[in-house]
Design a protein around this motif. Structure first.
Motif, PDB file in Angstrom:
ATOM      1  N   VAL A 356       0.820  -1.208   0.000  1.00 53.10           N
ATOM      2  CA  VAL A 356       0.000   0.000   0.000  1.00 53.10           C
ATOM      3  C   VAL A 356       0.856   1.261   0.000  1.00 53.10           C
ATOM      4  O   VAL A 356       0.368   2.331  -0.340  1.00 53.10           O
ATOM      5  N   GLU A 357       2.129   1.129   0.381  1.00 52.90           N
ATOM      6  CA  GLU A 357       2.999   2.302   0.393  1.00 52.90           C
ATOM      7  C   GLU A 357       3.270   2.812  -1.016  1.00 52.90           C
ATOM      8  O   GLU A 357       3.775   3.910  -1.195  1.00 52.90           O
ATOM      9  N   GLN A 358       2.944   1.968  -2.034  1.00 54.52           N
ATOM     10  CA  GLN A 358       3.103   2.402  -3.426  1.00 54.52           C
ATOM     11  C   GLN A 358       1.953   3.314  -3.869  1.00 54.52           C
ATOM     12  O   GLN A 358       2.026   3.912  -4.934  1.00 54.52           O
ATOM     13  N   LEU A 359       0.894   3.418  -3.061  1.00 53.04           N
ATOM     14  CA  LEU A 359      -0.344   4.041  -3.521  1.00 53.04           C
ATOM     15  C   LEU A 359      -0.595   5.385  -2.866  1.00 53.04           C
ATOM     16  O   LEU A 359      -0.092   5.690  -1.790  1.00 53.04           O
ATOM     17  N   ASN A 360      -1.394   6.173  -3.550  1.00 49.61           N
ATOM     18  CA  ASN A 360      -1.882   7.437  -3.034  1.00 49.61           C
ATOM     19  C   ASN A 360      -3.395   7.484  -3.233  1.00 49.61           C
ATOM     20  O   ASN A 360      -3.937   6.855  -4.168  1.00 49.61           O
ATOM     21  N   GLU A 361      -4.083   8.239  -2.393  1.00 50.81           N
ATOM     22  CA  GLU A 361      -5.518   8.410  -2.579  1.00 50.81           C
ATOM     23  C   GLU A 361      -5.793   9.122  -3.904  1.00 50.81           C
ATOM     24  O   GLU A 361      -5.022   9.952  -4.344  1.00 50.81           O
ATOM     25  N   GLU A 362      -6.890   8.759  -4.520  1.00 49.33           N
ATOM     26  CA  GLU A 362      -7.302   9.276  -5.836  1.00 49.33           C
ATOM     27  C   GLU A 362      -6.460   8.709  -6.983  1.00 49.33           C
ATOM     28  O   GLU A 362      -6.624   9.093  -8.132  1.00 49.33           O
ATOM     29  N   GLN A 363      -5.543   7.777  -6.679  1.00 49.86           N
ATOM     30  CA  GLN A 363      -4.731   7.170  -7.732  1.00 49.86           C
ATOM     31  C   GLN A 363      -5.545   6.135  -8.498  1.00 49.86           C
ATOM     32  O   GLN A 363      -6.294   5.358  -7.914  1.00 49.86           O
ATOM     33  N   GLU A 364      -5.426   6.135  -9.808  1.00 50.86           N
ATOM     34  CA  GLU A 364      -6.137   5.169 -10.631  1.00 50.86           C
ATOM     35  C   GLU A 364      -5.345   3.869 -10.743  1.00 50.86           C
ATOM     36  O   GLU A 364      -4.124   3.893 -10.872  1.00 50.86           O
ATOM     37  N   LEU A 365      -6.065   2.730 -10.704  1.00 53.24           N
ATOM     38  CA  LEU A 365      -5.434   1.426 -10.780  1.00 53.24           C
ATOM     39  C   LEU A 365      -6.169   0.558 -11.799  1.00 53.24           C
ATOM     40  O   LEU A 365      -7.336   0.794 -12.125  1.00 53.24           O
ATOM     41  N   ILE A 366      -5.494  -0.459 -12.282  1.00 50.26           N
ATOM     42  CA  ILE A 366      -6.084  -1.458 -13.179  1.00 50.26           C
ATOM     43  C   ILE A 366      -6.085  -2.797 -12.443  1.00 50.26           C
ATOM     44  O   ILE A 366      -5.040  -3.265 -11.979  1.00 50.26           O
ATOM     45  N   ILE A 367      -7.264  -3.423 -12.324  1.00 53.30           N
ATOM     46  CA  ILE A 367      -7.372  -4.740 -11.679  1.00 53.30           C
ATOM     47  C   ILE A 367      -7.666  -5.770 -12.768  1.00 53.30           C
ATOM     48  O   ILE A 367      -8.683  -5.704 -13.472  1.00 53.30           O
ATOM     49  N   GLN A 368      -6.744  -6.726 -12.915  1.00 51.35           N
ATOM     50  CA  GLN A 368      -6.889  -7.779 -13.918  1.00 51.35           C
ATOM     51  C   GLN A 368      -7.585  -8.990 -13.288  1.00 51.35           C
ATOM     52  O   GLN A 368      -7.134  -9.518 -12.274  1.00 51.35           O
ATOM     53  N   LEU A 369      -8.703  -9.406 -13.879  1.00 54.46           N
ATOM     54  CA  LEU A 369      -9.454 -10.577 -13.420  1.00 54.46           C
ATOM     55  C   LEU A 369      -9.222 -11.736 -14.370  1.00 54.46           C
ATOM     56  O   LEU A 369      -8.513 -11.612 -15.372  1.00 54.46           O
ATOM     57  N   ALA A 370      -9.842 -12.853 -14.063  1.00 58.20           N
ATOM     58  CA  ALA A 370      -9.699 -14.018 -14.951  1.00 58.20           C
ATOM     59  C   ALA A 370     -10.252 -13.703 -16.334  1.00 58.20           C
ATOM     60  O   ALA A 370      -9.709 -14.131 -17.350  1.00 58.20           O
ATOM     61  N   GLN A 371     -11.327 -12.915 -16.349  1.00 55.61           N
ATOM     62  CA  GLN A 371     -11.926 -12.517 -17.622  1.00 55.61           C
ATOM     63  C   GLN A 371     -12.011 -10.991 -17.659  1.00 55.61           C
ATOM     64  O   GLN A 371     -12.868 -10.394 -17.018  1.00 55.61           O
ATOM     65  N   GLY A 372     -11.094 -10.347 -18.333  1.00 58.70           N
ATOM     66  CA  GLY A 372     -11.130  -8.904 -18.485  1.00 58.70           C
ATOM     67  C   GLY A 372     -10.458  -8.153 -17.340  1.00 58.70           C
ATOM     68  O   GLY A 372      -9.912  -8.738 -16.409  1.00 58.70           O
ATOM     69  N   SER A 373     -10.510  -6.815 -17.417  1.00 54.63           N
ATOM     70  CA  SER A 373      -9.891  -5.941 -16.418  1.00 54.63           C
ATOM     71  C   SER A 373     -10.855  -4.813 -16.096  1.00 54.63           C
ATOM     72  O   SER A 373     -11.757  -4.479 -16.880  1.00 54.63           O
ATOM     73  N   ILE A 374     -10.638  -4.183 -14.926  1.00 58.44           N
ATOM     74  CA  ILE A 374     -11.445  -3.042 -14.532  1.00 58.44           C
ATOM     75  C   ILE A 374     -10.528  -1.939 -14.043  1.00 58.44           C
ATOM     76  O   ILE A 374      -9.461  -2.198 -13.513  1.00 58.44           O
ATOM     77  N   LYS A 375     -10.935  -0.680 -14.252  1.00 54.82           N
ATOM     78  CA  LYS A 375     -10.179   0.468 -13.768  1.00 54.82           C
ATOM     79  C   LYS A 375     -10.877   1.008 -12.524  1.00 54.82           C
ATOM     80  O   LYS A 375     -12.093   1.215 -12.511  1.00 54.82           O
ATOM     81  N   VAL A 376     -10.102   1.227 -11.448  1.00 54.81           N
ATOM     82  CA  VAL A 376     -10.658   1.714 -10.194  1.00 54.81           C
ATOM     83  C   VAL A 376      -9.849   2.910  -9.722  1.00 54.81           C
ATOM     84  O   VAL A 376      -8.773   3.193 -10.232  1.00 54.81           O
ATOM     85  N   LYS A 377     -10.371   3.588  -8.708  1.00 58.64           N
ATOM     86  CA  LYS A 377      -9.675   4.723  -8.107  1.00 58.64           C
ATOM     87  C   LYS A 377      -9.597   4.482  -6.601  1.00 58.64           C
ATOM     88  O   LYS A 377     -10.566   4.073  -5.967  1.00 58.64           O
ATOM     89  N   VAL A 378      -8.446   4.774  -5.989  1.00 59.21           N
ATOM     90  CA  VAL A 378      -8.250   4.574  -4.554  1.00 59.21           C
ATOM     91  C   VAL A 378      -8.987   5.669  -3.792  1.00 59.21           C
ATOM     92  O   VAL A 378      -8.757   6.849  -4.007  1.00 59.21           O
ATOM     93  N   THR A 379      -9.899   5.269  -2.905  1.00 53.12           N
ATOM     94  CA  THR A 379     -10.613   6.234  -2.068  1.00 53.12           C
ATOM     95  C   THR A 379     -10.105   6.252  -0.645  1.00 53.12           C
ATOM     96  O   THR A 379     -10.219   7.242   0.059  1.00 53.12           O
ATOM     97  N   GLU A 380      -9.507   5.138  -0.200  1.00 55.73           N
ATOM     98  CA  GLU A 380      -8.990   5.085   1.163  1.00 55.73           C
ATOM     99  C   GLU A 380      -7.881   4.036   1.211  1.00 55.73           C
ATOM    100  O   GLU A 380      -7.957   2.987   0.565  1.00 55.73           O
ATOM    101  N   ILE A 381      -6.838   4.304   1.973  1.00 51.38           N
ATOM    102  CA  ILE A 381      -5.713   3.379   2.140  1.00 51.38           C
ATOM    103  C   ILE A 381      -5.706   2.883   3.582  1.00 51.38           C
ATOM    104  O   ILE A 381      -5.618   3.689   4.520  1.00 51.38           O
ATOM    105  N   ILE A 382      -5.837   1.588   3.767  1.00 50.54           N
ATOM    106  CA  ILE A 382      -5.864   0.982   5.099  1.00 50.54           C
ATOM    107  C   ILE A 382      -4.551   0.245   5.322  1.00 50.54           C
ATOM    108  O   ILE A 382      -4.214  -0.660   4.565  1.00 50.54           O
ATOM    109  N   THR A 383      -3.794   0.657   6.282  1.00 49.02           N
ATOM    110  CA  THR A 383      -2.462   0.081   6.510  1.00 49.02           C
ATOM    111  C   THR A 383      -2.470  -1.073   7.481  1.00 49.02           C
ATOM    112  O   THR A 383      -1.511  -1.830   7.583  1.00 49.02           O
TER     113      THR A 383
END
Length: 384
Positions: A356-383
């Motif tokens: 999680v130290e690689q991330l910042n709030e409001e940062q956009e991420l790509i999550i790869q699933l078994a079928q396809g991918s989704i784009k998300v945005k970080v709203t909260e970082i829980i350490t």
């Protein structure tokens, strides 16, 4: 008859003593002198001329021997203001001294060139230009500071180049005067603003070319030392190709134009994409090669089983080994992990997120699933 004092000297003795004082004085072995050429005479052995001060009350005899004339870029002209370098020689026969000249410069540009060379030599002795102290530029800077004039074309060229090569880079602008007598102090203040701000990972100091005299501010000692003392690496893009300034020599990297400086500052996003695809293809090829080797090993074990007596123990052991190999093969398959409900989280640049130290709030991420991918945005970082 009066007795001569013991300390008395002959004319020759006094002249030789004065000659020794003059010709062995370290200040006079190589001395620069400026003045106006008030007389000039061409002789078979050389060029004899007189330098006078501005009031015409003091003169100095000078000579340029023929052996030296062909090496000079400039020769004295009657009435001209010049700067000469030479050494003092005394001629006992006439009891006169003159300056033997081996370099001539026109004042103005010549004086400026002399000062430039003297400062360059002094700073070089301090080690300010040594390659060993040059810093490497950051590979992927996220924030770059630009120092140049607000109205300079260099500012527009740098913005366009950075935006084209890597749109994600943030640019901080620290305006400065880059021409005239106020330019050195203005550039130093702009450097201080950037360093005090502390966000920039790289500084571009630029100017869009100009005449030689327009570049004098980049030879100012204050500017040179500001670059040398900057905790942030500096690229110069002063926009000239023939004349190298002291700012170029002290900078960590120098480019001939502002555009070239911007190109050195950031890698091309398109090139990065291509390199990433190449790495991905090499990784896939490596996994496929490993799978092929394991399958060949499995076929070898099957063939060995055929030659082993078919008893229950042997068959059971073979089945266990076969099952273990299948599990190993399945574990190597990245898609199998995704099929089990896991996913791979990547940053926009496709770097895998492992902490999680690689991330910042409001940062956009790509999550790869078994079928396809989704784009998300970080709203909260829980350490925890």
């Amino acid at each position: 008859m009066n007795k001569l004092p013991e300390t008395s000297l002959s004319v020759r003795g006094l002249t030789e003593y004065i000659q020794l004082l003059l010709e062995d004085d370290p200040q006079l072995i190589q001395v620069w002198v400026s003045g106006e050429v008030s007389s000039l005479k061409v002789h078979t052995v050389g060029l004899f001329f007189t330098l006078s001060d501005s009031e015409g009350k003091t003169t100095l005899k000078c000579v340029i021997w023929n052996s030296q004339k062909s090496r000079l870029q400039e020769l004295p002209k009657l009435g001209a203001e010049i700067l000469v370098k030479g050494n003092i020689r005394l001629y006992p026969k006439k009891g006169e001294y003159q300056l033997t000249v081996f370099e001539v410069l026109a004042t103005g540009d010549g004086l400026q060139a002399l000062r430039y060379q003297q400062l360059k030599t002094r700073l070089a002795k301090e080690g300010l230009f040594d390659q060993s102290i040059k810093r490497s530029l950051p590979s992927f800077p996220q924030i770059i500071a630009v120092i140049t004039a607000t109205t300079a074309a260099a500012w527009g060229d740098i913005q366009k180049t950075l935006s084209r090569r890597n749109p994600g880079v943030k640019v901080l602008f620290s305006p400065a005067t880059v021409q005239g007598k106020d330019a050195p102090s203005s550039i130093v203040k702009a450097m201080e603003r950037v360093n005090n701000d502390g966000r920039a990972e790289l500084i571009i100091l630029a100017r869009g070319g100009g005449a030689v005299e327009d570049l004098f501010c980049f030879n100012d000692e204050r500017v040179v030392r500001a670059i040398a003392e900057s905790p942030i690496p500096v690229i110069t893009g002063i926009g000239h190709q023939r004349d190298e300034t002291l700012a170029d020599l002290v900078a960590d990297v120098n480019a001939h134009t502002p555009t070239a400086a911007a190109e050195m500052a950031v890698p091309s996003y398109e090139v990065l994409k291509i390199e990433h695809q190449q790495r991905k293809q090499r990784l896939i090829a490596s996994i496929q090669q490993r799978l092929k080797q394991d399958l060949e090993q499995l076929d070898g074990l099957k063939n060995r089983l055929k030659s082993i007596p078919l008893n229950a123990v042997s068959i059971r052991e073979a089945k266990i080994k076969t099952l273990m190999l299948k599990q190993k093969l399945k574990a190597l398959d990245p898609h199998a992990v995704l099929e089990r409900g896991f996913s791979v989280v990547r940053q926009i640049d496709e770097e895998i997120v492992r902490d999680v130290e690689q991330l910042n709030e409001e940062q956009e991420l790509i999550i790869q699933l078994a079928q396809g991918s989704i784009k998300v945005k970080v709203t909260e970082i829980i350490t925890d």
